[in-house]
Design a protein around this motif. Structure first.
Motif, PDB file in Angstrom:
ATOM      1  N   UNK A  66       0.929  -1.266  -0.025  1.00  0.00           N
ATOM      2  CA  UNK A  66       0.051  -0.143   0.052  1.00  0.00           C
ATOM      3  C   UNK A  66       0.917   1.309  -0.063  1.00  0.00           C
ATOM      4  N   UNK A  67       0.361   2.322  -0.537  1.00  0.00           N
ATOM      5  CA  UNK A  67       1.092   3.700  -0.685  1.00  0.00           C
ATOM      6  C   UNK A  67       1.260   4.136   0.843  1.00  0.00           C
ATOM      7  N   UNK A  82      -0.131   9.156  -2.270  1.00  0.00           N
ATOM      8  CA  UNK A  82       0.837   8.343  -1.468  1.00  0.00           C
ATOM      9  C   UNK A  82       2.249   8.170  -2.129  1.00  0.00           C
ATOM     10  N   UNK A  83       3.190   7.968  -1.144  1.00  0.00           N
ATOM     11  CA  UNK A  83       4.376   7.569  -1.649  1.00  0.00           C
ATOM     12  C   UNK A  83       4.547   5.891  -1.624  1.00  0.00           C
ATOM     13  N   UNK A  84       5.027   5.636  -3.104  1.00  0.00           N
ATOM     14  CA  UNK A  84       5.372   3.893  -3.347  1.00  0.00           C
ATOM     15  C   UNK A  84       6.606   3.853  -2.720  1.00  0.00           C
ATOM     16  N   UNK A  88      11.446   6.906  -6.483  1.00  0.00           N
ATOM     17  CA  UNK A  88      12.368   7.854  -6.256  1.00  0.00           C
ATOM     18  C   UNK A  88      11.535   9.017  -6.759  1.00  0.00           C
ATOM     19  N   UNK A  89      11.401  10.189  -5.809  1.00  0.00           N
ATOM     20  CA  UNK A  89      10.725  11.406  -5.932  1.00  0.00           C
ATOM     21  C   UNK A  89      11.795  12.531  -6.193  1.00  0.00           C
ATOM     22  N   UNK A  90      11.899  13.356  -7.295  1.00  0.00           N
ATOM     23  CA  UNK A  90      12.570  14.321  -7.340  1.00  0.00           C
ATOM     24  C   UNK A  90      11.726  15.351  -6.901  1.00  0.00           C
ATOM     25  N   UNK A 205      11.995   4.139  -0.265  1.00  0.00           N
ATOM     26  CA  UNK A 205      11.418   5.304  -0.988  1.00  0.00           C
ATOM     27  C   UNK A 205      12.582   6.368  -0.865  1.00  0.00           C
ATOM     28  N   UNK A 206      12.884   7.122  -1.787  1.00  0.00           N
ATOM     29  CA  UNK A 206      13.812   8.185  -1.705  1.00  0.00           C
ATOM     30  C   UNK A 206      13.472   9.624  -2.282  1.00  0.00           C
TER      31      UNK A 206
END
Ligand code: TYD
Ligand code: MG
Length: 455
Positions: A66-67, A82-84, A88-90, A205-206
């Motif tokens: 789940x996220x 939500x965050x997976x 990687x999120x910039x 997650x980054x």
């Protein structure tokens, strides 16, 4: 023995050349080209490789992860819910826009239930701790590390095993695998690639923080965007306290999804009802001001647009736009002239979208056209009028998606009149709203001239 082959690479944009040049032909930067050794290309080995597994798409096992909710619903919206894990999120933006503040707030909130490691390459741990204290963030469990060497970060993270990691910022990171200076394109690209690989292998997650250069790209060219899962930008002008976060690439959700925040003296605050802040409601309606209902990601947004049309005293009349494409304005002026008989070649036209919002949607056409006419005629539009619709080159008003939702949002904010494309007209009457459907520009102009002048 054959001499090692060399090539020349631009340190700013990463382009490769066979010859040296003083100025990079790609990005026009001076003195940025340096000689580098070209790695030897291994000769083709034919088909002697080992066999990889091929499987049917329906047989791929989907891990049901789940996220992770970040605790900021506006950020969750931008991330697509939500965050997976393993993504990687910039987060990009101008220096000082609030990237570190935002991620510190998110990290503190997340650290309550998850193990979060905040890696700082810019500020000292003391500065960060002081900020967390001042903002009264729940920081008891947040782990901090001051480090810029990617290999050290990965080694530490594989021991600590955090679920979420923040790298502030990617421009300060360096890796031993390339010898160029920190902050250069190859360092940024190489560091991001290593961190991405680490995130995928370890299911971490980054968040990567990236500063935008003067040309508006992260680290010069958009070198990072193809290796990263989610790219979002923080926008907003310095004199406004509102900040808009926009996803420009998202492997897990819709792009152009918008999150709205306000920077206050106690950190970033979410704005759950953004329409209210972009409406500059004065006591009296003003000529040149129109309210449009645009569609951002998955929700409507009511935004005010202002025009000032004034007699030009120079040979070339000026067309200045803030928040909207200048070419779109030039095209609309031509449509207004050709299909509405509205002459503006001897007029300077200035356009501003309130609140520092950038509008790229064509549904703003009709509002823009009406605001120009309103300024030109010095006749205000009714304060309770909302409008949207795309203008075609033949003077037709084209329908736009999600018409009903836009109208509903308008009614929610007390609007009582709407000039909209005929094809978007609601089948059933909406309580408290008079709808003026328009098929052509001339229909909309007719409605405009029918409105009483003094209100
Ligand atoms: P910061 O998050 O450090 O920016 P970035 O990491 O994007 O470079 O934000 C710094 C700006 O935010 C600074 O100009 C001051 C302002 N700010 C506030 O107005 N209120 C606050 O509570 C905080 C922490 C910062
Ligand atoms: Mg910062």
């Amino acid at each position: 023995m054959k001499a090692a082959k060399t090539s020349f690479a631009c340190g700013n944009c990463g382009a490769i050349f066979r010859k040296w040049a003083g100025q990079c032909p790609e990005c026009r930067e001076w003195n940025s080209i340096h000689e580098q050794e070209t790695p030897p290309v291994s000769p083709s080995t034919g088909y002697s490789g080992t066999l990889s597994t091929v499987q049917h798409i329906s047989q791929v096992t989907l891990s049901d992860s789940p996220r992770i909710k970040t605790g900021m619903t506006e950020l969750d919206r931008v991330l697509g819910g939500g965050l997976v894990r393993g993504s990687v999120v910039l987060v990009g933006g101008d220096p000082g826009i609030g990237k570190s503040t935002c991620l510190l707030q998110v990290s503190c909130q997340l650290s309550d239930k998850n193990k979060v490691l905040y890696v700082t390459g810019e500020e000292s741990p003391q500065q960060i701790a002081m900020r967390a204290k001042r903002l009264r963030l729940p920081d008891r469990h947040l782990l901090l590390m001051a480090e810029t060497q990617v290999e050290n970060i990965c080694a530490t993270a594989s021991v600590e095993q955090p679920q979420i990691m923040v790298i502030d910022s990617i421009q300060t990171m360096q890796t031993a695998s390339t010898s160029s200076a920190p902050g250069s394109v190859s360092q940024v690209r190489e560091s991001a690639a290593q961190l991405t690989q680490f995130a995928k292998l370890n299911n971490i997650a980054i968040f990567l923080v990236g500063h935008v250069t003067k040309t508006g790209d992260i680290a010069g060219p958009r070198v990072l965007e193809h290796i990263i899962d989610v790219v979002c930008y923080f926008e907003g002008n310095n004199d406004s306290r509102y900040r808009v976060m926009r996803a420009v690439k998202n492997r897990y959700g819709a792009v152009n999804e918008l999150g709205v925040f306000a920077m206050t003296d106690s950190g970033l605050k979410e704005i759950h009802n953004p329409s209210a802040i972009f409406l500059n409601r004065y006591g009296k309606p003003m000529p040149g001001s129109a309210v449009m209902a645009i569609w951002e990601g998955s929700r409507p947004l009511l935004v005010e647009i202002q025009s000032l049309v004034d007699t030009s005293h120079s040979e070339n009349s000026r067309r200045v736009t803030v928040g909207i494409d200048q070419n779109r304005l030039i095209m609309l002026l031509a449509i207004l002239h050709r299909h509405g008989g509205i002459v503006s070649y001897n007029q300077d036209v200035f356009i501003n979208v309130a609140g520092g919002v950038k509008v790229s949607e064509t549904s703003a056409d009709l509002a823009l056209a009406l605001s120009i006419i309103s300024s030109l005629e010095d006749k205000p539009l009714p304060a309770d009028l909302i409008t949207f619709g795309e203008l075609g080159l033949a003077g037709e008003i084209r329908p736009v998606p999600n018409g009903q939702e836009r109208l509903k949002e308008a009614v929610k904010h007390g609007f009582k009149k709407a000039i909209i494309p005929k094809a978007n007209a609601p089948l059933e009457k909406i309580d408290g709203l008079s709808v003026f459907p328009a098929e052509k520009l001339t229909d909309a102009l007719e409605v405009f001239y029918q409105f009483p002048a003094a209100q």
